[in-house]
Scaffold this motif. Structure first.
Motif, short mmCIF file in Angstrom:
data_model
loop_
_atom_site.label_atom_id
_atom_site.label_comp_id
_atom_site.label_asym_id
_atom_site.label_seq_id
_atom_site.Cartn_x
_atom_site.Cartn_y
_atom_site.Cartn_z
N GLN A 412 0.85 -1.19 0.00
CA GLN A 412 0.00 0.00 0.00
C GLN A 412 0.89 1.26 0.00
N ILE A 429 -2.14 3.86 -11.34
CA ILE A 429 -0.85 3.34 -11.80
C ILE A 429 -0.55 3.93 -13.17
N ASP A 434 3.64 -0.24 -16.44
CA ASP A 434 3.03 -1.58 -16.21
C ASP A 434 2.25 -1.96 -17.47
N PHE A 439 -0.56 -5.37 -12.20
CA PHE A 439 -0.96 -4.88 -10.88
C PHE A 439 -2.12 -3.92 -11.03
N ASN A 440 -2.88 -3.82 -9.96
CA ASN A 440 -3.96 -2.84 -9.82
C ASN A 440 -3.79 -2.09 -8.51
N ILE A 441 -4.46 -0.93 -8.41
CA ILE A 441 -4.40 -0.15 -7.18
C ILE A 441 -5.79 0.37 -6.86
N LYS A 447 -4.10 0.71 -1.99
CA LYS A 447 -3.67 -0.69 -1.86
C LYS A 447 -3.42 -1.28 -3.24
N ILE A 448 -2.26 -1.95 -3.36
CA ILE A 448 -1.85 -2.53 -4.64
C ILE A 448 -2.17 -4.03 -4.60
N THR A 449 -2.82 -4.50 -5.64
CA THR A 449 -3.20 -5.92 -5.72
C THR A 449 -2.60 -6.55 -6.98
N ILE A 466 3.35 5.08 -9.17
CA ILE A 466 2.01 5.37 -8.65
C ILE A 466 1.79 6.87 -8.73
#
Length: 563
Positions: A412, A429, A434, A439-441, A447-449, A466
């Motif tokens: 995060q 992002i 990317d 990745f996602n935020i 929070k990064i997933t 970010i």
């Protein structure tokens, strides 16, 4: 006018009469025509000398004569009698003829060849020619034979005061320092007079000031001009016009005069301290101003000029001495306040400085007038600026196992709006970092997933950026780099480094190494790889071969029995 001419004639003839009386008795002075020389109203009467005046015989020379004089600029209805030549060889029988030659003979001077009388037939100017050298000779009237050798004599042109003094180099200019003491020399001027400086007072000059008092005085004879008042102030008056007169005849009544002008300029000395135009200055500056930017200017005025007006500026006190500085602008003669360190409106909203201006060049003569410096107060107000979001860290490092589940949170980032009127922040992002969208935020909490599976064996590091954006002002954005390290899990089986093929001679001995083999693993355990080697189950009971472990990752196949 008649009285003045009479005075001039009196000055001229008095020394001549005295000279005539004191001359040796062997010299004869011919009389001058009184009616041509004296005018009505003359104070001096000259006795007309008789032509029968006593003549003394000369043993070696026959001439009886003297140096002659003629008054310049004199004109009348008839030629002027200058003098008479006579020789004692002349018995009065008029058998002698007089001949005149030399400067001006026949054109300026004429001689009566019988009587020896010499007349001036033209008006003379002593300033053009002061004397004439002539030669006289007595010859026999009938035969023209010389009765004696020629004799040279001089006719001098007697000066009268007909030339006024002139200042050939005027008008004049001079300087003198302001605040000079009484009697300080300024300059001297010189006039010339074309009249005779030796005879009489026609060229004797006396100087005076017609205009320029009470500031200046002049010495009558040397024409040295001095200050007549002490401590003249340039700041009150810088330039003075002085009218100077030169008068001949020793300055007496009737003398001629000439004038000139002298412009006196007071030069500056450092007798004035700098003084701030105001005691309090107010400036405002945005908190996001670039370092080195000029915040404002302060100026201390100095009535002096040039280097005497130069001042240096310094911050000597205040609560912003570490954040601000002041530099001196030599051209504008003011102080420029500049920013040295960043400002933060949310931390401190105003500063107070005490600035001093001091003369660069001082004159110890005026130190009693007090310190040549001044101070002023400067108040600086910091203005709030809409600043971009600030991340909690300048960089982020995240770690995730390569077998992490999709959509799991791997880390995060946090950011805030530093302004008082804080704006909500949205996260995103930068997809340029990317491209595979691994990745996602979460736009709200940062929070990064994980969006796609990871494989450490394909890529150990992922570097993304970010972006934090203010919701109320989309132009206010910030960026932060995030490095994601993929951690290893044991998801790969060992593999032999290559396919092996061994050969053994039929007479091979027991214990002989037939082949050495090694294995590798794509995984990367923390303590390195450790492999266990064994024969296939169907080969375990084979009495001919066995496996021997070597150092590291290698094993050897060894012959153990007789085949």
């Amino acid at each position: 006018m008649p009285e003045r001419l009479a005075e001039m004639l009196l000055d001229l003839w008095t020394p001549l009469i005295i000279l005539w009386i004191t001359l040796p008795s062997c010299i004869y002075m011919a009389p001058m025509n009184q009616s041509q020389v004296l005018m009505n109203g003359s104070r001096l009467e000259l006795s007309r000398l008789s032509e029968e005046q006593r003549i003394l015989n000369r043993s070696k020379r026959g001439w009886v004569w003297n140096q002659m004089f003629v008054l310049e600029e004199f004109s009348g209805p008839e030629p002027i009698l200058v003098g008479r030549l006579h020789t004692d060889l002349d018995p009065g029988s008029k058998k002698i003829k007089y001949i005149l030659s030399g400067d001006g003979a026949g054109t300026i001077f004429q001689i009566n060849d019988i009587t020896g009388d010499i007349h001036a037939i033209k008006r003379l100017d002593r300033e053009e020619k002061a004397e004439y050298t002539l030669t006289a000779q007595a010859v026999d009237w009938e035969t023209n034979k010389p009765l004696e050798p020629p004799s040279e004599f001089i006719i001098k042109v007697q000066d009268i005061n007909d030339n006024a003094p002139e200042f050939l180099n005027g008008p004049y200019h001079a300087t003198v320092p302001e605040m000079s003491i009484l009697g300080t020399s300024v300059t001297n001027v010189t006039a010339t007079d074309a009249d005779d400086p030796v005879y009489g007072n026609s060229a004797k000059l006396v100087y005076s000031i017609l205009e320029g008092q009470p500031y200046f005085s002049i010495e009558p004879e040397t024409a040295i001009i001095k200050t007549a008042l002490p401590n003249m102030d340039r700041e009150a008056k810088e330039e003075y016009l002085v009218v100077i007169q030169a008068k001949d005849m020793g300055g007496h009544s009737g003398g001629l005069s000439g004038t000139t002008t002298l412009t006196v300029t007071l030069t500056d000395v450092n007798d004035n301290p700098p003084k701030f135009a105001q005691s309090l200055y107010h400036f405002s500056v945005p908190e996001d101003v670039v370092l080195g930017t000029a915040i404002g200017r302060v100026k201390a005025n100095d009535q002096d000029i040039g280097e005497n007006a130069q001042s240096s500026y310094d911050i000597i006190d205040g609560d912003g001495t570490a954040l601000f500085e002041v530099t001196s602008d030599a051209q504008a003669q003011d102080g420029v306040i500049r920013l040295r360190k960043p400002l933060d409106f949310e931390t401190k909203k105003s500063y107070t400085l005490k600035v001093e201006a001091a003369n660069v060049h001082t004159d110890p003569r005026f130190s009693s007038r007090g310190p040549f410096k001044d101070t002023a107060t400067v108040k600086i107000v910091v203005e709030d600026a809409d600043e971009p979001p600030v991340f909690s860290s300048p960089t982020y490092l995240l770690e995730v196992h390569e077998n992490a589940a999709l959509n799991s949170v791997i880390g995060q980032v946090t950011a805030r709006d530093p302004d008082i009127t804080s704006s909500p922040i949205r996260f995103s992002i930068d997809r340029h970092t990317d491209l595979e969208r691994q990745f996602n935020i979460n736009a709200d909490d940062g929070k990064i997933t994980l969006a796609t599976p990871l494989d450490r064996e394909l890529s150990v590091w992922h570097n993304i950026t970010i972006i934090a954006t203010e919701i109320r002002n989309h132009s206010q954005i910030s960026r932060v780099p995030v490095a994601i390290k993929v951690l290893d899990v044991n998801d790969n089986a060992p593999e032999f480094a290559s396919e092996y093929e061994a050969f053994l001679c039929e007479n091979g001995k027991p214990g002989q190494v037939i082949q050495t083999v090694s294995a590798m693993d794509k995984d990367d355990p923390k303590n390195g790889h450790y492999f266990l080697y064994s024969l296939l189950p169907e080969m375990v009971n084979n009495p001919n071969f066995t496996i021997k472990k070597n150092e590291g990752k290698y094993i050897s196949i060894v012959k153990q029995g007789k085949m």
